[in-house]
Design a protein around this motif. Structure first.
Motif, PDB file in Angstrom:
ATOM      1  N   GLY A   1       0.811  -1.230   0.000  1.00  0.00           N
ATOM      2  CA  GLY A   1       0.000   0.000   0.000  1.00  0.00           C
ATOM      3  C   GLY A   1       0.835   1.268   0.000  1.00  0.00           C
ATOM      4  N   ASP A   2       0.528   2.179   0.965  1.00  0.00           N
ATOM      5  CA  ASP A   2       1.201   3.489   1.018  1.00  0.00           C
ATOM      6  C   ASP A   2       2.652   3.426   1.474  1.00  0.00           C
ATOM      7  N   GLN A   3       3.078   2.244   1.882  1.00  0.00           N
ATOM      8  CA  GLN A   3       4.467   2.126   2.365  1.00  0.00           C
ATOM      9  C   GLN A   3       5.476   2.334   1.253  1.00  0.00           C
TER      10      GLN A   3
ATOM     11  N   THR B   1       5.689  11.315   0.997  1.00  0.00           N
ATOM     12  CA  THR B   1       6.011  10.950   2.383  1.00  0.00           C
ATOM     13  C   THR B   1       6.158   9.420   2.507  1.00  0.00           C
ATOM     14  N   ALA B   2       6.059   8.724   1.384  1.00  0.00           N
ATOM     15  CA  ALA B   2       6.165   7.250   1.425  1.00  0.00           C
ATOM     16  C   ALA B   2       7.515   6.849   2.020  1.00  0.00           C
ATOM     17  N   PRO B   3       7.534   5.877   2.937  1.00  0.00           N
ATOM     18  CA  PRO B   3       8.816   5.488   3.534  1.00  0.00           C
ATOM     19  C   PRO B   3       9.773   4.809   2.553  1.00  0.00           C
ATOM     20  N   TYR B   4       9.241   4.132   1.526  1.00  0.00           N
ATOM     21  CA  TYR B   4      10.105   3.461   0.537  1.00  0.00           C
ATOM     22  C   TYR B   4       9.752   3.957  -0.867  1.00  0.00           C
TER      23      TYR B   4
ATOM     24  N   GLN C   1      13.425   8.255   4.855  1.00  0.00           N
ATOM     25  CA  GLN C   1      12.898   7.579   3.663  1.00  0.00           C
ATOM     26  C   GLN C   1      14.024   6.821   2.937  1.00  0.00           C
ATOM     27  N   THR C   2      13.629   5.730   2.299  1.00  0.00           N
ATOM     28  CA  THR C   2      14.612   4.857   1.638  1.00  0.00           C
ATOM     29  C   THR C   2      14.350   4.825   0.139  1.00  0.00           C
ATOM     30  N   VAL C   3      15.403   5.078  -0.634  1.00  0.00           N
ATOM     31  CA  VAL C   3      15.265   5.041  -2.101  1.00  0.00           C
ATOM     32  C   VAL C   3      15.966   3.795  -2.632  1.00  0.00           C
ATOM     33  N   ILE C   4      15.273   3.086  -3.510  1.00  0.00           N
ATOM     34  CA  ILE C   4      15.810   1.827  -4.051  1.00  0.00           C
ATOM     35  C   ILE C   4      15.881   1.913  -5.578  1.00  0.00           C
TER      36      ILE C   4
ATOM     37  N   THR D   1       9.961  -7.248  -2.766  1.00  0.00           N
ATOM     38  CA  THR D   1      10.143  -8.305  -1.762  1.00  0.00           C
ATOM     39  C   THR D   1      11.101  -7.813  -0.675  1.00  0.00           C
ATOM     40  N   SER D   2      12.126  -7.117  -1.109  1.00  0.00           N
ATOM     41  CA  SER D   2      13.107  -6.598  -0.162  1.00  0.00           C
ATOM     42  C   SER D   2      12.462  -5.567   0.785  1.00  0.00           C
ATOM     43  N   VAL D   3      11.533  -4.775   0.260  1.00  0.00           N
ATOM     44  CA  VAL D   3      10.824  -3.806   1.114  1.00  0.00           C
ATOM     45  C   VAL D   3       9.977  -4.554   2.146  1.00  0.00           C
TER      46      VAL D   3
END
Ligand code: 13P
Ligand code: SF4
Length: 367
Positions: free
Chosen positions: A30-32, A66-69, A90-93, A330-332
């Motif tokens: 979802g919003d994560q 504001t999404a954490p990932y 926040q984490t950027v992938i 999957t990693s998130v």
């Protein structure tokens, strides 16, 4: 299971299963998680983007979310930009760490520092030169610009950025894309005698001290290998074969192509131009193939040709496939469930964050 093992396993899994797993995981998270997708992404990945856009729109989105990932389906400099513009929490992938940009690689710290030092032998660059970096560059060069009174630009706002830069200092050092700088300046009516090209492999960039003193725009000798495949003769052929056709070109194309095109704009601007044209309008488009193919499908009532007879695809954009996207998601999920680090996180060093952010914010405040 580690990311590499999962990836290897997914290449033995039918693609329909992978697409279904992505859909399910995206719903579960979802919003994560926010998936950003550049227009050059392949269709199977692009379909999962929460927000798609050009470099400008995606950087604005990164600054606002504001999404954490954030999973960035694009190339390395885009993920770095997102990391600079998001908070420390926040984490950027980047789904595939090998998704780079050959143009961004055409200017490195050492070369730009040396250029600045060589300019200092002729003029005082701190007083006379605004350094402008195209967003297609490393975080450390964005930081260089921030620290030296400079700014970032994208293909969607280059004109505004050049105006701002000349408003502050009499000269601009523009890197790494010669053509974006040159095409923008030509459209602004800047004469050729005000521009010089800086070759990073030559002393003084291959220029005389007099030429540097006289120049208002110093253009780094860099280019996008994908957009260099478009040639003015392709424009001529299109016009001969299709009466009334409009030629749309990305400003990373050579000056020779842009000069004979009808419209020059970023990927987002090209899309809007096609969208707003009346049914039956005919276009030949000089930008990356995945975007042009998508436009063809979206606008069947507007015949669209790819300008070049050759396939011009960005191979690094293409690296992000559904398998890599699924590994990232999957990693998130694992990071959330087990409170652990994600794989393929992009982290811009702290000292580059501060100045890099300043140069990006100068740009974002202009648009
Ligand atoms: P824009 O999407 O900003 O037009 O840029 C094109 C590009 O080459 C991205 O690398
Ligand atoms: Fe870089 Fe060109 Fe690919 Fe854009 S299209 S990411 S500028 S190589």
């Amino acid at each position: 299971m580690n990311a590499q093992t999962l990836l290897t396993q997914l290449y033995d899994t039918p693609e329909t299963d992978i697409l279904e797993q992505i859909t399910n995981l995206k719903t579960e998270l979802g919003d994560q998680v926010l998936i950003l997708g550049h227009h050059y992404q392949r269709e199977e990945v692009f379909a999962f983007a929460d927000v798609s856009g050009d470099s400008l729109k995606l950087s604005q989105q990164a600054a606002e979310t504001t999404a954490p990932y954030i999973i960035f389906c694009g190339v390395h400099f885009m993920a770095e930009t997102a990391d600079i513009l998001t908070s420390d929490e926040q984490t950027v992938i980047l789904p595939d760490l090998a998704a780079g940009c050959s143009m961004a690689d055409m200017a490195n710290d050492e070369q730009v520092e040396r250029c600045w030092a060589e300019l200092s032998e002729v003029i005082n660059p701190e007083l006379k030169v605004t350094p402008v970096t195209y967003i297609n560059s490393t975080a450390s060069l964005k930081s260089f610009c921030g620290e030296h009174g400079g700014i970032v630009c994208t293909s969607g706002n280059a004109r505004k950025v050049l105006e701002w830069s000349w408003g502050n200092r009499e000269k601009i050092l523009f890197f790494p894309d010669q053509y974006l700088g040159e095409n923008t300046a030509v459209a602004m009516g800047i004469p050729d005698e005000d521009m010089i090209v800086w070759d990073p492999f030559q002393p003084l960039g291959g220029n005389t001290a007099e030429a540097i003193e006289k120049a208002r725009l110093i253009l780094w000798k860099g280019f996008c290998s994908v957009h260099q495949f478009f040639k003015p003769e392709h424009v001529e052929t299109m016009r001969q074969n299709h009466a009334g056709i409009e030629i749309l070109a990305h400003p990373e194309c050579s000056r020779a192509v842009c000069e004979v095109s009808d419209f020059i704009g970023s990927t987002e601007m090209i899309i809007k131009h096609v969208e707003s044209a009346p049914s039956g309008s005919k276009f030949a488009i000089a930008t990356e193939l995945n975007l042009v193919n998508r436009l063809r499908i979206e606008f069947p009532d507007k015949p669209i040709w790819f300008l070049s007879p050759m396939i011009c695809m960005c191979s690094t954009m293409f690296r992000t496939d559904p398998q890599h996207l699924l590994v990232a998601l999957t990693s998130v999920r694992e990071a959330i469930e087990h409170d652990q680090a994600v794989s393929n996180q992009i982290i811009v060093p702290h000292e580059q964050q501060r100045w890099g952010k300043l140069s990006l914010e100068r740009m974002l405040n202009l648009v």
